[in-house]
Enzyme design. Sequence first.
Site, PDB file in Angstrom:
ATOM      1  CD  GLU A 258      -2.922  -1.229   0.243  1.00  0.00           C
ATOM      2  OE1 GLU A 258      -3.123  -0.223  -0.460  1.00  0.00           O
ATOM      3  OE2 GLU A 258      -3.527  -2.284   0.108  1.00  0.00           O
TER       4      GLU A 258
ATOM      5  CD  GLN B 178      -1.958   2.610  -2.416  1.00  0.00           C
ATOM      6  OE1 GLN B 178      -1.054   1.881  -2.784  1.00  0.00           O
ATOM      7  NE2 GLN B 178      -3.011   2.156  -1.754  1.00  0.00           N
TER       8      GLN B 178
END
Length: 199
Positions: free
Chosen positions: A89, A91
Amino acid sequence: MYQSYRDGWVETISGCMFAGKTEELIRRIQVLQFAKKEIMVFKPVIDNRYSETKVVSHSGSSVESYVIEKPIEILEKVTPTTQVVAIDEVQFFDDSVCDVANELADRGIRVMVAGLDTNFRGEPFGPMPKLITEAEFVTKLSAVCNCCGAPATRTQRIVNGKPASYYDPEILVGASESYEPRCRHCHQVLNKPVIKFGE
Ligand code: TMP
Ligand code: MG
Ligand code: ZN
């Protein structure tokens, strides 16, 4: 006869939601665990969908992870014997995760990062585009479009049964209740600014 070269590089696993990014990250981690490599796994605190402390794929496979708020915590946690660092994750972190990834790779660590390359608007998401340009090895996975069955490269956000608006917040943690994979042609963003060419 035998060449020796230095370890240490960055590899990315990107794509839309439901493409199997976390699944692929976990597969790579498990291969390296069999090879007795010393691995540390990290994820951002914001991702509490399936577990507080595990990295979990939509299909249910999982590995234990350190939950962190900021990328700098990775540098604080790695030890002189760490050989592999995996981050899921990615991002959700800011661009400082790129500096941390490069620092680790320069020290000889194999850095594996997984995350969305685009947000629900179909635009670059957080540090992932920068990581992709700086990485040595890049994997882009696709899913299957929920509307037409073509390879899906975008993530459709759905709010109250309708496509989300361009101006909705970028971050909305969720899974299939709010998101589905779509191809370019089926992906919809309400109120998306129209580009006028030649003006
Ligand atoms: P996944 O790629 O592992 O399925 O998870 C992506 C996470 O990112 C999920 O919690 C939903 C979230 N997300 C956003 O916050 N904004 C977005 O624009 C998109 C597409 C996903
Ligand atoms: Mg995932
Ligand atoms: Zn489609």
